[in-house]
Design a protein around this motif. Structure first.
Motif, PDB file in Angstrom:
ATOM      1  N   UNK A  50      -1.529  -5.462  -6.920  1.00 58.05           N
ATOM      2  CA  UNK A  50      -0.558  -6.027  -5.985  1.00 58.05           C
ATOM      3  C   UNK A  50       0.726  -5.225  -6.160  1.00 58.05           C
ATOM      4  N   UNK A  51       0.760  -4.071  -5.494  1.00 55.00           N
ATOM      5  CA  UNK A  51       1.877  -3.152  -5.636  1.00 55.00           C
ATOM      6  C   UNK A  51       2.532  -2.844  -4.310  1.00 55.00           C
ATOM      7  N   UNK A  52       3.293  -1.755  -4.304  1.00 55.80           N
ATOM      8  CA  UNK A  52       4.085  -1.398  -3.139  1.00 55.80           C
ATOM      9  C   UNK A  52       3.215  -1.119  -1.921  1.00 55.80           C
ATOM     10  N   UNK A  53       2.160  -0.338  -2.095  1.00 58.33           N
ATOM     11  CA  UNK A  53       1.354   0.084  -0.943  1.00 58.33           C
ATOM     12  C   UNK A  53       0.582  -1.075  -0.334  1.00 58.33           C
ATOM     13  N   UNK A  54      -0.098  -1.857  -1.154  1.00 61.77           N
ATOM     14  CA  UNK A  54      -0.889  -2.958  -0.597  1.00 61.77           C
ATOM     15  C   UNK A  54       0.020  -3.994   0.059  1.00 61.77           C
TER      16      UNK A  54
ATOM     17  N   UNK B 266       0.215   7.715   4.650  1.00 59.28           N
ATOM     18  CA  UNK B 266      -0.968   7.503   5.486  1.00 59.28           C
ATOM     19  C   UNK B 266      -1.594   6.140   5.245  1.00 59.28           C
ATOM     20  N   UNK B 267      -1.454   5.615   4.038  1.00 59.64           N
ATOM     21  CA  UNK B 267      -1.977   4.281   3.758  1.00 59.64           C
ATOM     22  C   UNK B 267      -1.289   3.236   4.627  1.00 59.64           C
ATOM     23  N   UNK B 268       0.005   3.421   4.888  1.00 56.91           N
ATOM     24  CA  UNK B 268       0.746   2.503   5.759  1.00 56.91           C
ATOM     25  C   UNK B 268       0.484   2.825   7.235  1.00 56.91           C
ATOM     26  N   UNK B 269       0.549   4.104   7.589  1.00 56.39           N
ATOM     27  CA  UNK B 269       0.305   4.511   8.980  1.00 56.39           C
ATOM     28  C   UNK B 269      -1.057   4.030   9.474  1.00 56.39           C
ATOM     29  N   UNK B 270      -2.034   3.963   8.585  1.00 53.62           N
ATOM     30  CA  UNK B 270      -3.402   3.613   8.980  1.00 53.62           C
ATOM     31  C   UNK B 270      -3.521   2.198   9.535  1.00 53.62           C
ATOM     32  N   UNK B 271      -2.546   1.321   9.229  1.00 51.01           N
ATOM     33  CA  UNK B 271      -2.644  -0.062   9.700  1.00 51.01           C
ATOM     34  C   UNK B 271      -1.529  -0.414  10.692  1.00 51.01           C
ATOM     35  N   UNK B 272      -0.765   0.579  11.152  1.00 49.94           N
ATOM     36  CA  UNK B 272       0.227   0.302  12.190  1.00 49.94           C
ATOM     37  C   UNK B 272      -0.477   0.144  13.539  1.00 49.94           C
ATOM     38  N   UNK B 273       0.044  -0.744  14.382  1.00 52.27           N
ATOM     39  CA  UNK B 273      -0.535  -0.914  15.714  1.00 52.27           C
ATOM     40  C   UNK B 273      -0.391   0.367  16.526  1.00 52.27           C
ATOM     41  N   UNK B 274       0.698   1.082  16.279  1.00 58.82           N
ATOM     42  CA  UNK B 274       0.947   2.367  16.942  1.00 58.82           C
ATOM     43  C   UNK B 274       1.607   3.279  15.924  1.00 58.82           C
ATOM     44  N   UNK B 275       1.057   4.469  15.765  1.00 60.01           N
ATOM     45  CA  UNK B 275       1.543   5.380  14.741  1.00 60.01           C
ATOM     46  C   UNK B 275       3.034   5.650  14.921  1.00 60.01           C
TER      47      UNK B 275
ATOM     48  N   UNK C 244     -13.939   2.951  -2.210  1.00 64.71           N
ATOM     49  CA  UNK C 244     -12.894   3.942  -1.919  1.00 64.71           C
ATOM     50  C   UNK C 244     -11.885   3.372  -0.935  1.00 64.71           C
ATOM     51  N   UNK C 245     -12.371   2.699   0.102  1.00 66.13           N
ATOM     52  CA  UNK C 245     -11.464   2.150   1.116  1.00 66.13           C
ATOM     53  C   UNK C 245     -10.666   0.963   0.589  1.00 66.13           C
ATOM     54  N   UNK C 246     -11.266   0.183  -0.310  1.00 68.15           N
ATOM     55  CA  UNK C 246     -10.586  -1.009  -0.803  1.00 68.15           C
ATOM     56  C   UNK C 246      -9.653  -0.714  -1.970  1.00 68.15           C
ATOM     57  N   UNK C 247     -10.031   0.236  -2.825  1.00 72.94           N
ATOM     58  CA  UNK C 247      -9.299   0.481  -4.058  1.00 72.94           C
ATOM     59  C   UNK C 247      -8.340   1.662  -3.986  1.00 72.94           C
ATOM     60  N   UNK C 248      -8.386   2.464  -2.923  1.00 71.11           N
ATOM     61  CA  UNK C 248      -7.633   3.714  -2.904  1.00 71.11           C
ATOM     62  C   UNK C 248      -6.707   3.822  -1.698  1.00 71.11           C
ATOM     63  N   UNK C 249      -5.604   4.563  -1.880  1.00 72.83           N
ATOM     64  CA  UNK C 249      -4.636   4.757  -0.806  1.00 72.83           C
ATOM     65  C   UNK C 249      -5.102   5.780   0.220  1.00 72.83           C
ATOM     66  N   UNK C 250      -5.854   6.784  -0.243  1.00 70.24           N
ATOM     67  CA  UNK C 250      -6.228   7.894   0.636  1.00 70.24           C
ATOM     68  C   UNK C 250      -7.747   8.102   0.621  1.00 70.24           C
ATOM     69  N   UNK C 251      -8.499   7.092   1.078  1.00 71.82           N
ATOM     70  CA  UNK C 251      -9.955   7.246   1.141  1.00 71.82           C
ATOM     71  C   UNK C 251     -10.344   8.103   2.339  1.00 71.82           C
ATOM     72  N   UNK C 252     -11.572   8.580   2.388  1.00 75.40           N
ATOM     73  CA  UNK C 252     -12.012   9.325   3.566  1.00 75.40           C
ATOM     74  C   UNK C 252     -11.986   8.474   4.843  1.00 75.40           C
ATOM     75  N   UNK C 253     -12.180   7.164   4.689  1.00 72.14           N
ATOM     76  CA  UNK C 253     -12.226   6.262   5.837  1.00 72.14           C
ATOM     77  C   UNK C 253     -11.223   5.133   5.638  1.00 72.14           C
TER      78      UNK C 253
END
Length: 386
Positions: free
Chosen positions: A198-202, A250-259, A337-346
């Protein structure tokens, strides 16, 4: 139940918290184990993890039992488990490469690395150690910016047939060529860049997703982080920050409604404050518009012990890597990878990543799913052919 035998490259604060945690949860009832996302995964608890090999470049750690080395300077994380017996595993001299930034020589010894005067291993020696120790999983805990060092240990894991968990922002799992090589060799990899429990990115991702779901247009945002451990000291060399900033952004950009345009988003480590030690303080600001184009803003301050926050995730990554080995899965293991990492392939939303993770743990049925981009920042899984 067999042990999960792990090797660790880099015995810093994160490794210290991980090893403390392995012992801390040893005698605790899984149903009452506070702080674990998954007390048990496929029958494995935290105490089923065993360190069988370790590398570092600091003279205060090299040659010492790993159970003692985790408390040596410059480590400064919280000690929450004091009763750790000797493991019988001594820390070996690691490969230096780009794992040390020259500017760190300007700081007091208790704050920075003191380089060991010992011969560095070549690739064959590391591979031989991995094989002879019986290691099944190799964790990469090198300093941020260790591009060459990370590739060196990834290559060793690949050659030794050992699963690789890449906890730092050097792109291995998310590099198609590396991913292909791991898949061809049938070796699992989880990465890249561990996302704290439970850190800054999540937290930033959760708030960004909330804006979109509640119809609030996010117009600009920043995330500023300060800390006093060697990781933050290392990152004062801004040349080592490029991949870290990309990973967090990119971890944040990936969940924005619009980049967001580049000038409207800033995410990354900001400064080194020695007296903070392993405490990380994060400041997040988000500006947007809600109903009627009326402006609003949100400001948040988060304070966490950085390394235990990482260990809570690493302990699950290790067990998922073991699960992949048991199922004879090779290449990128996408759900963890997608759940535990900031920069997964997907990149998928955290809700979707959690669902895929739970399915993977229960039966592995989601491990080969593809991910499509629906065009609005929301990425959904679709079943892979066959």
């Amino acid at each position: 139940m067999n042990k999960i035998r792990i090797a660790i490259a880099g015995i810093g604060n994160c490794a210290s918290s991980l090893i403390q945690g392995i012992h801390y949860y040893r005698d605790r009832d899984p149903g009452e184990a506070i702080g674990l996302m998954h007390p048990v995964i496929a029958g494995y608890g935290p105490s089923d993890i065993e360190v069988v090999a370790a590398w570092d470049i600091d003279k205060r750690k090299v040659g010492r039992d790993v159970s003692r080395a985790i408390f040596a300077k410059p480590n400064c994380t919280t000690v929450f488990c004091h009763d750790i017996p000797d493991s019988g595993v001594k820390v070996r001299m690691g490969r230096m490469l780009d794992g040390f930034s020259e500017h760190m020589k300007e700081y007091p010894e208790h704050r920075t690395f003191v380089l060991a005067d010992a011969p560095e291993p070549d690739k064959d020696e590391v591979i031989r150690t991995l094989r002879e120790s019986g290691a099944e999983v190799l964790l990469n805990y090198l300093p941020v910016g260790s591009e060459e060092g990370t590739r060196f240990y990834a290559e060793c894991a690949l050659e030794a047939g050992v699963a690789f968990v890449n906890n730092i922002p050097v792109f291995i799992a998310s590099d198609p060529e590396w991913a292909r090589r791991f898949e061809e060799r049938g070796v699992p990899i989880i990465g890249d860049d561990i996302k704290a429990q439970l850190g800054a990115t999540i937290t930033h991702r959760a708030l960004t997703n909330l804006f979109g779901r509640r119809g609030v247009k996010l117009e600009r945002t920043y995330q500023l982080n300060t800390g006093g451990n060697t990781d933050f000291l290392n990152m004062l060399n801004h040349a080592r920050l490029e991949s870290k900033k990309e990973s967090k952004t990119e971890a944040v950009q990936a969940v924005t409604a619009e980049r967001l345009a580049d000038e409207n988003i800033h995410v990354g480590p900001s400064d080194y404050v020695p007296w903070q030690n392993d405490n990380k303080i994060c400041f997040i600001r988000m500006e947007g518009k809600l109903f009627g184009d009326v402006p609003m803003n949100l400001e948040l301050r988060l304070s966490v012990e950085d390394s235990p926050n990482s260990a809570g995730v690493a302990i699950d990554s290790i067990r998922c890597a073991k699960l992949a080995l048991e199922r004879r899965l090779g290449g990128v293991i996408h759900p963890p990878s997608s759940y535990f990492c900031k920069h997964p392939p997907r990149q998928v939303t955290d809700d979707e990543a959690w669902r895929l993770m739970e399915a993977f743990i229960s039966d592995g049925g989601e491990s080969l799913h593809e991910v499509s981009d629906t065009g609005g920042g929301e990425r959904e899984p679709v079943a892979a052919a066959g």
